[in-house]
Design an enzyme around this catalytic site. Sequence first.
Site, mmCIF file in Angstrom:
data_model
loop_
_atom_site.group_PDB
_atom_site.id
_atom_site.type_symbol
_atom_site.label_atom_id
_atom_site.label_comp_id
_atom_site.label_asym_id
_atom_site.label_seq_id
_atom_site.Cartn_x
_atom_site.Cartn_y
_atom_site.Cartn_z
ATOM 1 N N VAL A 1 77.065 -12.671 79.445
ATOM 2 C CA VAL A 1 76.685 -11.258 79.379
ATOM 3 C C VAL A 1 75.443 -11.179 78.501
ATOM 4 O O VAL A 1 75.190 -12.047 77.673
ATOM 5 C CB VAL A 1 77.819 -10.350 78.827
ATOM 6 C CG1 VAL A 1 78.943 -10.234 79.833
ATOM 7 C CG2 VAL A 1 78.318 -10.835 77.484
ATOM 8 N N SER A 2 74.670 -10.105 78.680
ATOM 9 C CA SER A 2 73.380 -10.000 78.003
ATOM 10 C C SER A 2 73.465 -9.489 76.578
ATOM 11 O O SER A 2 72.606 -9.779 75.763
ATOM 12 C CB SER A 2 72.452 -9.080 78.802
ATOM 13 O OG SER A 2 72.252 -9.616 80.073
ATOM 14 N N LYS A 3 74.478 -8.709 76.278
ATOM 15 C CA LYS A 3 74.561 -8.089 74.953
ATOM 16 C C LYS A 3 75.861 -8.446 74.271
ATOM 17 O O LYS A 3 76.891 -8.644 74.916
ATOM 18 C CB LYS A 3 74.435 -6.568 75.080
ATOM 19 C CG LYS A 3 73.104 -6.132 75.651
ATOM 20 C CD LYS A 3 73.063 -4.633 75.831
ATOM 21 C CE LYS A 3 71.728 -4.226 76.452
ATOM 22 N NZ LYS A 3 71.716 -2.835 76.865
#
Length: 191
Positions: free
Chosen positions: A8-10
């Site tokens: 996931v990016s965050k």
Amino acid sequence: MIFGYARVSKKDQNLELQIDALKKYGVEEIYHEKMTGTKTDRSELEQLLKILRKGDKVVVYKLDRISRSTKHLIELVEFFEKKEIDFISIQDNIDTSSPIGRFIFRMIASIAELERDIIRERTIDGLAAARARGRKGGRPFTDKKIKEKALNMYKSEQFTLKEIRDMTGVASSTIYSWLYSWLKQENTEDL
């Protein structure tokens, strides 16, 4: 062995959806991280790539979870092909262990590459058209008088950087760049 990779990016995003899908697929070992896809130094992905052996499978939830760009995705799949590793994307219905899966993957990658080339050509054409109308690209030119004013204000030691920025309308980073060049020049002249 069947390996999975989830990302996931965050930091505040959740990996559970991807991990559940990978487990349901039959993945034996999952590498996961919370990091933007644009970063090149993804330690979990690097570890996964180091341990892969002929006959292994790499499974992801979606293509964009493993790669930072189309070019990177193609490089990864070429790496997998060279090492005789199958690549599966659950949501994209891609499985390179079959001829149809390899064909579909290459077709998707080719379309993405075509799109990137078209965008590049449009950008080049747009820049050429702007130049033909007398426009120049790049950062806007700053008047020499403003630069001198900013440097003189700094040299006077009577103004803060914020005050110099507010009075000249020039960004702090630009002022720092000017100061660096000026200080470098001053030090060279002292030698």
